[in-house]
Design a protein around this motif. Structure first.
Motif, short mmCIF file in Angstrom:
data_model
loop_
_atom_site.label_atom_id
_atom_site.label_comp_id
_atom_site.label_asym_id
_atom_site.label_seq_id
_atom_site.Cartn_x
_atom_site.Cartn_y
_atom_site.Cartn_z
N ALA A 213 -0.50 12.94 8.74
CA ALA A 213 0.61 13.00 9.69
C ALA A 213 1.85 12.38 9.04
O ALA A 213 1.95 11.17 8.87
CB ALA A 213 0.26 12.26 10.98
N ALA A 214 2.80 13.23 8.67
CA ALA A 214 4.02 12.72 8.04
C ALA A 214 4.74 11.73 8.95
O ALA A 214 5.32 10.74 8.49
CB ALA A 214 4.96 13.88 7.70
N ALA A 215 4.66 11.96 10.26
CA ALA A 215 5.33 11.06 11.21
C ALA A 215 4.72 9.66 11.16
O ALA A 215 5.42 8.67 11.36
CB ALA A 215 5.23 11.63 12.62
N PHE A 216 3.42 9.58 10.90
CA PHE A 216 2.77 8.27 10.77
C PHE A 216 3.27 7.55 9.53
O PHE A 216 3.65 6.37 9.58
CB PHE A 216 1.25 8.45 10.72
N ARG A 217 3.31 8.26 8.39
CA ARG A 217 3.79 7.64 7.17
C ARG A 217 5.25 7.24 7.29
O ARG A 217 5.65 6.14 6.87
CB ARG A 217 3.59 8.59 5.98
N ASP A 224 9.03 -0.83 7.22
CA ASP A 224 8.92 -1.50 5.92
C ASP A 224 7.50 -2.00 5.66
O ASP A 224 7.29 -3.10 5.12
CB ASP A 224 9.91 -2.67 5.81
N LEU A 225 6.51 -1.17 6.06
CA LEU A 225 5.11 -1.54 5.86
C LEU A 225 4.52 -0.68 4.75
O LEU A 225 4.46 0.55 4.88
CB LEU A 225 4.31 -1.34 7.15
N PRO A 226 4.09 -1.26 3.65
CA PRO A 226 3.45 -0.47 2.59
C PRO A 226 2.13 0.12 3.07
O PRO A 226 1.49 -0.42 3.98
CB PRO A 226 3.24 -1.49 1.46
N TYR A 227 1.71 1.21 2.45
CA TYR A 227 0.49 1.88 2.90
C TYR A 227 -0.25 2.51 1.73
O TYR A 227 0.32 2.78 0.66
CB TYR A 227 0.81 2.95 3.95
N ALA A 228 -1.54 2.73 1.94
CA ALA A 228 -2.39 3.52 1.05
C ALA A 228 -3.30 4.31 1.97
O ALA A 228 -4.26 3.76 2.53
CB ALA A 228 -3.19 2.62 0.11
N VAL A 229 -2.98 5.59 2.17
CA VAL A 229 -3.66 6.38 3.20
C VAL A 229 -4.31 7.61 2.59
O VAL A 229 -3.78 8.23 1.66
CB VAL A 229 -2.68 6.79 4.32
N GLY A 230 -5.46 7.98 3.12
CA GLY A 230 -6.11 9.20 2.71
C GLY A 230 -5.29 10.40 3.13
O GLY A 230 -4.56 10.37 4.12
N GLU A 327 9.66 8.90 -4.40
CA GLU A 327 8.45 8.90 -5.21
C GLU A 327 7.35 8.12 -4.52
O GLU A 327 7.60 7.08 -3.89
CB GLU A 327 8.72 8.24 -6.58
N ARG A 328 6.13 8.63 -4.65
CA ARG A 328 4.95 7.96 -4.12
C ARG A 328 3.81 8.10 -5.12
O ARG A 328 3.83 8.96 -6.00
CB ARG A 328 4.54 8.58 -2.77
N ASP A 348 2.80 4.15 -1.08
CA ASP A 348 4.14 3.76 -1.50
C ASP A 348 4.13 2.38 -2.16
O ASP A 348 5.15 1.71 -2.23
CB ASP A 348 5.12 3.78 -0.33
N LEU A 349 2.96 1.96 -2.67
CA LEU A 349 2.89 0.71 -3.42
C LEU A 349 3.74 0.83 -4.69
O LEU A 349 4.04 1.95 -5.14
CB LEU A 349 1.44 0.40 -3.76
N PRO A 350 4.16 -0.28 -5.29
CA PRO A 350 5.10 -0.24 -6.43
C PRO A 350 4.61 0.62 -7.58
O PRO A 350 3.40 0.74 -7.84
CB PRO A 350 5.20 -1.71 -6.84
N SER A 351 5.55 1.20 -8.31
CA SER A 351 5.22 2.12 -9.40
C SER A 351 4.46 1.44 -10.53
O SER A 351 3.72 2.09 -11.27
CB SER A 351 6.49 2.77 -9.94
#
Length: 421
Positions: A213-217, A224-230, A327-328, A348-351
């Motif tokens: 769900a793009a709206a969730f991301r 301003d909450l970083p995420y790592a989502v399936g 970038e993600r 969206d964790l740091p590059s």
């Protein structure tokens, strides 16, 4: 346990329950709250009111327990906030994990029951679905918030409303303001509530049911909450090196907007293009099988591809308003011996994030499966037999309290141990 050890656990439980229920004005509410949690912790196959009352001795007042869980007007959010404060301190979470689970039902009288898909059964079936939020790190986790998903068939304002279900709202005590909301939005609402309690959110982890769900991301990015989502293999993106191009202006009409020269590709196509040679071996935690690690369990390992990409899609383009796509990380698991990747994540964790860290955090979702299994098999999460909205919320909240107590006991004895899956 020795009698002395049992007495110590009972004393600790009383102190723990007193802390959770401190805001209850009435002594009888504090008493039955503690009794209910103790009933959930006692040995027994069924954790509904009647069998728990039979095991509780002097606190086995079935009528009082039933009233407390179904009708007593205590605020579940108050207990959840106190639980979140206590477990945040105890666990030191690296992430909030979002997921949902099914509560299978034979009848159709309980609040929000409908024929809907649940991963619990792996199919469409008659059930309730609860969305939960868990504080987690590698060695411990705790569920601290819940929402009961209300299907469109229960919402009088929805085109999919069904008259018989709408008519049952009053009997089930569903508040008038509660309508059909997508699960990803319930997750954002829970995150907002958890933030309002003063809980730090270092990272949000979820499966593809939320990550797609793009709206969730976008909601997480707005907070301003970083995420790592399936994500599913069908999600589209541009390579990181792609740049939008503005077509020449002909001097008439509105100037053309910048566009990416090529069509976005699915994440699966991007990983396949990178090739098997881009996969790197990573070990991220100890599993359940015996092995030669320090804990005695074999470490989990696989091969992963990590690419920098620019997620695409209409919602993303509208949100960026013509500005260059962000970038993600695209992370893909590509096990040795497999012809193609088997699982995908977006983050969206740091590059500069090391691959091993990225994998470990994306894989942290295993904790929620451990929580669900323990709460359902040992603590009666799905055993509530009442039909009301408040009763469901009260029951799942107290199951979380019982689960948190078990977690605190484990941490007290083995503070650095990882519980194998």
């Amino acid at each position: 346990m020795t009698p002395e050890e049992l007495a110590g656990v009972r004393e600790y439980l009383e102190a723990f329950a007193a802390e959770l229920f401190d805001g209850f004005f009435r002594a009888d509410q504090r008493r039955w709250g503690q009794a209910y949690v103790r009933g959930l912790l006692l040995e027994g196959r069924r954790k509904s009111v009647e069998p728990m009352a039979a095991r509780l001795g002097e606190d086995g007042n079935r009528q009082a327990l039933a009233h407390f869980i179904t009708s007593s007007p205590w605020d579940a959010a108050h207990v959840r906030a106190r639980l979140a404060w206590r477990m945040h301190e105890a666990i030191g979470p690296e992430a909030l994990i979002v997921d949902d689970t099914g509560f299978l039902k034979d009848g159709d009288a309980s609040a929000c029951v409908s024929r809907q898909y649940t991963g619990t059964a792996g199919k469409v079936t008659n059930c309730q679905v609860g969305v939960s939020l868990h504080l987690a790190r590698d060695h411990a986790s705790a569920a601290v918030n819940w929402r009961l998903f209300l299907p469109a068939s229960w919402d009088p304002g929805s085109p999919g409303a069904e008259a018989d279900k709408v008519a049952r709202r009053t009997r089930c005590g569903i508040p008038d303001h509660v309508g059909h909301v997508e699960k990803w939005q319930l997750a954002l609402d829970m995150i907002d509530e958890t933030l309002s309690w003063g809980i730090d959110v270092p990272l949000v982890v979820a499966d593809a049911g939320y990550g797609d769900a793009a709206a969730f991301r976008l909601g997480l990015e707005e907070r301003d909450l970083p995420y790592a989502v399936g994500i599913s293999s069908r999600l589209t993106a541009h390579p990181a090196h792609a740049r939008p191009v503005t077509p020449p202006y002909q001097g008439t009409g509105r100037p053309p907007a910048a566009k990416y020269p090529g069509k976005p590709r699915t994440v699966k196509e991007l990983v396949l293009q990178a090739g098997r040679q881009a996969a790197r071996p990573v070990s991220w935690r100890e599993g359940s099988r015996p092995g030669k690690s320090r804990s005695g369990f074999k470490r989990m390992h696989s091969r992963f591809v990590a690419l920098r990409v620019r997620p695409a899609g209409r919602e993303i383009r509208q949100a960026t308003n013509g500005v260059e796509l962000s970038e993600r990380w695209l992370l893909a698991e590509w096990p040795a011996g497999q012809s193609e990747p088997v699982q995908f994540w977006l983050s969206d964790l740091p590059s500069g994030m090391p691959l091993a860290t990225l994998v470990r955090l994306a894989k942290l979702r295993w904790r929620i499966e451990h929580d669900y299994r323990e709460m359902k098999q040992a603590l009666g999460l799905a055993h509530f037999e009442g039909r009301t909205w408040n009763g469901w919320h009260h029951h799942v909240t107290l199951v979380c309290a019982a689960h948190a107590f078990c977690t605190l006991q484990r941490l007290a004895h083995h503070p650095k141990d990882t519980v194998p899956v």
